[in-house]
Design an enzyme around this catalytic site. Sequence first.
Site, mmCIF file in Angstrom:
data_model
loop_
_atom_site.group_PDB
_atom_site.id
_atom_site.type_symbol
_atom_site.label_atom_id
_atom_site.label_comp_id
_atom_site.label_asym_id
_atom_site.label_seq_id
_atom_site.Cartn_x
_atom_site.Cartn_y
_atom_site.Cartn_z
ATOM 1 N N PHE A 167 2.443 3.695 0.113
ATOM 2 C CA PHE A 167 3.382 3.391 1.195
ATOM 3 C C PHE A 167 3.657 1.892 1.230
ATOM 4 C CE2 PHE A 167 1.279 7.314 2.204
ATOM 5 C CZ PHE A 167 2.263 8.122 2.766
ATOM 6 N N VAL B 55 -1.839 2.664 1.904
ATOM 7 C CA VAL B 55 -0.912 1.806 2.630
ATOM 8 C C VAL B 55 -1.094 0.382 2.110
ATOM 9 C CG1 VAL B 55 -0.430 0.838 4.913
ATOM 10 C CG2 VAL B 55 -0.991 3.264 4.685
ATOM 11 N N CYS B 56 -0.014 -0.277 1.741
ATOM 12 C CA CYS B 56 -0.107 -1.653 1.224
ATOM 13 C C CYS B 56 -0.604 -2.606 2.305
ATOM 14 C CB CYS B 56 1.250 -2.125 0.722
ATOM 15 S SG CYS B 56 1.279 -3.902 0.402
ATOM 16 N N VAL B 57 -1.627 -3.359 1.976
ATOM 17 C CA VAL B 57 -2.264 -4.215 2.982
ATOM 18 C C VAL B 57 -1.331 -5.318 3.468
ATOM 19 C CG1 VAL B 57 -3.406 -5.678 1.231
ATOM 20 C CG2 VAL B 57 -4.322 -5.585 3.526
ATOM 21 N N ALA C 286 1.334 -3.842 5.585
ATOM 22 C CA ALA C 286 0.725 -3.294 6.799
ATOM 23 C C ALA C 286 0.383 -4.399 7.803
ATOM 24 C CB ALA C 286 -0.524 -2.499 6.445
#
Lengths: 138, 130
Positions: free
Chosen positions: B39, B77-79, B82
């Site tokens: 994501f 989820v991409c840090v 995010a």
Amino acid sequence: MEEEGIVKKFCYMNRKAPYGTIYALESLEVVLIAAAFDQDISLVFADDGVYQLTKNQDTDGIGMKNFSKTYSALGDYDIKKIYVEKESLEERGLTTDDLQALKYEDEDDDWAEKDSLFVVGRDELSKIINEQDVVLSF
Amino acid sequence: MKFGIVINEGPYTHQASDSALQFVKSALAKGHEIFRIFFYHDGVNNGTSLGVPPQDDRNLPNEWSELAEKNGLDLVVCVAAAQRRGMLDEDEMKRHGKDSNNLVKGFRISGLGQLIEAGIQSDRLVTFGD
């Protein structure tokens, strides 16, 4: 960070203006990470994406970070295949004079500075994209 | 075939997440493997636990979570994306001194390297986005 020696052709398509949406900035973040993976990387700038490479960007009036200088550092990340679509430039009244000069140093040629930006026509670009294993479009 | 999936748009505004969900269900039903679902951009908002959609509407974060649990999917989820958008797990919450976290069970936060790895390891990387 090698992935068991697999080298694929990765193409990052940039099709949106640098500001107005975050796609251009976050695409660049992916490319900078990707450079650490020893894959065969190409960047494509087409449609409004060609504006990402224009010179003299000034974001003071819009409160956004001007990240355009990062493109000129791509050569240091060993990214040396940057394709700009000719028709996209023409449709927007732009020429290569409006774009940053992007270079890399060729380690196989006594670190001679060479162009990494190539203006290609739509037909040639479609061939380049067709040769890729992974295309990520932003 | 082994698929990697990229979702670049958030839930509800855009159909990307719905389409990806249908694609993943169909691919699994046909016996394909899903290497990872990554994501990015506003797509990270698909991992929020704080959405309260109307009762007659779908709850996309929950649907992803349930599908992942049932099929052992890797939802990443991409840090960086995010952090910008206020998506935190418990570790990130503590690290940044925030007072709450909002990642649905079954999602995990990790780096962009996970996206590149999905491109390398999958036979096809399929993007759902704008």
